[in-house]
Design an enzyme around this catalytic site. Structure first.
Site, PDB file in Angstrom:
ATOM      1  N   LYS A  52      61.941  65.154  60.249  1.00 34.93           N
ATOM      2  CA  LYS A  52      63.259  64.584  60.569  1.00 34.93           C
ATOM      3  C   LYS A  52      63.370  64.540  62.091  1.00 34.93           C
ATOM      4  O   LYS A  52      64.024  65.375  62.722  1.00 34.93           O
ATOM      5  CB  LYS A  52      64.365  65.426  59.917  1.00 34.93           C
ATOM      6  CG  LYS A  52      65.607  64.605  59.616  1.00 34.93           C
ATOM      7  CD  LYS A  52      66.513  65.286  58.633  1.00 34.93           C
ATOM      8  CE  LYS A  52      67.915  64.716  58.649  1.00 34.93           C
ATOM      9  NZ  LYS A  52      68.035  63.283  58.409  1.00 34.93           N
ATOM     10  N   ARG A  84      63.466  73.318  56.706  1.00 39.71           N
ATOM     11  CA  ARG A  84      63.011  71.963  57.047  1.00 39.71           C
ATOM     12  C   ARG A  84      62.998  71.735  58.550  1.00 39.71           C
ATOM     13  O   ARG A  84      62.079  71.102  59.071  1.00 39.71           O
ATOM     14  CB  ARG A  84      63.862  70.908  56.333  1.00 39.71           C
ATOM     15  CG  ARG A  84      63.258  69.510  56.456  1.00 39.71           C
ATOM     16  CD  ARG A  84      63.914  68.521  55.511  1.00 39.71           C
ATOM     17  NE  ARG A  84      65.293  68.253  55.878  1.00 39.71           N
ATOM     18  CZ  ARG A  84      66.141  67.517  55.147  1.00 39.71           C
ATOM     19  NH1 ARG A  84      65.736  66.975  54.014  1.00 39.71           N
ATOM     20  NH2 ARG A  84      67.378  67.312  55.549  1.00 39.71           N
ATOM     21  N   GLU A 100      62.450  54.787  50.602  1.00 39.39           N
ATOM     22  CA  GLU A 100      63.785  55.388  50.584  1.00 39.39           C
ATOM     23  C   GLU A 100      64.767  54.446  51.261  1.00 39.39           C
ATOM     24  O   GLU A 100      64.378  53.403  51.787  1.00 39.39           O
ATOM     25  CB  GLU A 100      63.763  56.744  51.307  1.00 39.39           C
ATOM     26  CG  GLU A 100      63.275  56.655  52.748  1.00 39.39           C
ATOM     27  CD  GLU A 100      63.153  58.007  53.453  1.00 39.39           C
ATOM     28  OE1 GLU A 100      63.730  58.990  52.970  1.00 39.39           O
ATOM     29  OE2 GLU A 100      62.460  58.060  54.487  1.00 39.39           O
TER      30      GLU A 100
HETATM   31  N1  PXG Z   1      66.007  59.990  53.825  1.00 39.73           N
HETATM   32  C1  PXG Z   1      66.272  59.927  55.131  1.00 39.73           C
HETATM   33  C2  PXG Z   1      65.499  58.998  55.989  1.00 39.73           C
HETATM   34  C3  PXG Z   1      67.284  60.744  55.681  1.00 39.73           C
HETATM   35  O1  PXG Z   1      67.543  60.700  56.981  1.00 39.73           O
HETATM   36  C4  PXG Z   1      67.699  61.622  53.455  1.00 39.73           C
HETATM   37  C5  PXG Z   1      66.675  60.807  52.994  1.00 39.73           C
HETATM   38  C6  PXG Z   1      68.389  62.549  52.506  1.00 39.73           C
HETATM   39  O2  PXG Z   1      68.022  63.896  52.734  1.00 39.73           O
HETATM   40  P1  PXG Z   1      69.014  65.100  52.466  1.00 39.73           P
HETATM   41  O3  PXG Z   1      68.253  66.298  52.842  1.00 39.73           O
HETATM   42  O4  PXG Z   1      70.220  64.888  53.337  1.00 39.73           O
HETATM   43  O5  PXG Z   1      69.358  65.054  51.026  1.00 39.73           O
HETATM   44  C7  PXG Z   1      68.011  61.606  54.822  1.00 39.73           C
HETATM   45  C8  PXG Z   1      69.083  62.489  55.365  1.00 39.73           C
HETATM   46  C9  PXG Z   1      73.466  60.974  59.335  1.00 39.73           C
HETATM   47  C10 PXG Z   1      72.838  61.797  58.279  1.00 39.73           C
HETATM   48  O6  PXG Z   1      74.506  61.377  59.840  1.00 39.73           O
HETATM   49  C11 PXG Z   1      71.566  61.504  57.846  1.00 39.73           C
HETATM   50  C12 PXG Z   1      71.005  62.281  56.862  1.00 39.73           C
HETATM   51  C13 PXG Z   1      71.685  63.332  56.333  1.00 39.73           C
HETATM   52  C14 PXG Z   1      72.963  63.614  56.780  1.00 39.73           C
HETATM   53  C15 PXG Z   1      73.552  62.834  57.760  1.00 39.73           C
HETATM   54  O7  PXG Z   1      72.940  59.922  59.653  1.00 39.73           O
HETATM   55  N2  PXG Z   1      69.758  61.946  56.460  1.00 39.73           N
END
Ligand code: PXG
Length: 310
Positions: A175, A75, A208
């Site tokens: 991201k 990713r 989301e």
């Molecule tokens: N949507 C958004 C906008 C995100 O930023 C997810 C969904 C979930 O994706 P994953 O791959 O984690 O299942 C995210 C993930 C943080 C932090 O510290 C943010 C995320 C993941 C881990 C930590 O803000 N975002």
């Protein structure tokens, strides 16, 4: 170290200690080497700071092993490709760098990795042509979680007044270091006394939460917005879809609107940090009976078993 600040009246006062400052002794991968956190600094001319020009990942470590490492590495390379950023290292080197940083911090149990790739130092002006040396940063630290109580009572959400970024403006599948859209929605939720915000697209479709994907249960079926809506294709989301299929729970990516949320039997959010967290209230309306539902609880259990087994 105390930093001095100059007040308008000419007085110099000590800046209060930041209670959120990183812990002393933390070691950070900075560019090509591991350095103490105090030395892990980037230039004010790095376009990551000037324009939010860069990408990142949030990754879990369970029992000293990087969870879903391949998916996260893929990713970050895809996010980088989409913004015309070439990572200065191979996927293999990146993996080794993450494990080296874990070792430098004596992480053998659970933890969290924040991987950041900046555009690098450049001239003022947004052109990527006038930048060089993208920088890889790897922070290994403890993860900050929702309190246990939230997992028991469920998240209370608002529907944000901030639309999620339109995919043709800045696709949420990237991201990127441009998280202000999510920051503002999260702040709005907190200002309203809620835990989390659900973001809709400009067309009113559910996208989301601010750092988690969303699922609902309706007539025994698990529904989640498709990636076409403008969402991050979450790694946890993928695992949950797999786990549901294994349980024989039908899963479907589809378009959802606010009404679908309010009439759902169950709802939950998924993400690297949260894993699976029930959503029990949206806009002050209880979801189902207002308690975490049976399918949600089953999947929470399955997720724990899954990540404990890998
Ligand atoms: N949507 C958004 C906008 C995100 O930023 C997810 C969904 C979930 O994706 P994953 O791959 O984690 O299942 C995210 C993930 C943080 C932090 O510290 C943010 C995320 C993941 C881990 C930590 O803000 N975002």
């Amino acid at each position: 170290m105390t930093i001095a600040t100059l007040h308008e009246n000419g007085e110099i006062a000590a800046m209060p200690e930041n209670p959120f400052a990183p812990r002393a002794g933390l070691m950070v991968w900075m560019g090509e080497e591991i350095v103490p956190v105090e030395q892990a600094t980037i230039s004010v001319f790095d376009h990551a700071l000037l324009y939010g020009d860069g990408v990142f990942e949030g990754i879990r470590i369970y029992r000293g092993k990087i969870f879903k490492e391949e998916e996260h590495i893929q990713r970050v390379f895809e996010s980088a490709r989409a913004i015309r950023l070439e990572l200065p290292m191979s996927p293999e080197r990146l993996s080794r760098a993450m494990y080296e940083t874990m070792r430098a911090n004596d992480v053998t149990g659970d933890g969290y990795i924040r991987l950041v790739v900046t555009r690098g130092v450049g001239a003022l002006g947004i052109s990527i042509r006038r930048t060089a040396n993208p920088t890889v940063i790897i922070i290994v630290d403890k993860i900050s979680l929702y309190p246990l109580e939230v997992y028991e009572r469920g998240l209370h959400c608002i529907v944000s007044s901030f639309a999620r970024n339109h995919p043709n403006a800045l696709n949420p599948r990237i991201k990127s270091l441009n998280y202000l859209n999510n920051v503002l929605a999260k702040a709005e939720a907190h200002a309203a006394g809620a835990d989390e915000a659900i973001m809709l697209g400009l067309d009113g479709h559910v996208c989301e939460c601010t750092g988690d994907n969303i699922f609902i249960v309706r007539r025994g079926e698990l529904l989640t917005p498709g990636t076409w809506e403008g969402i991050l294709e979450g790694v946890t989301r993928g695992v949950v879809m797999e786990l549901a299929a294994k349980r024989g729970i039908p899963v479907r990516e589809t378009s959802l609107v606010r009404h679908d949320l309010l009439v759902a039997e169950e709802a939950f959010a998924t993400g690297t940090a949260a894993e699976i967290v029930p959503i029990t209230e949206i806009s002050k309306i209880p979801i189902g009976d207002g308690k975490p539902g049976p399918i949600t609880r089953q999947l929470m259990e399955d997720f724990v078993a899954y990540r404990n087994a890998v």
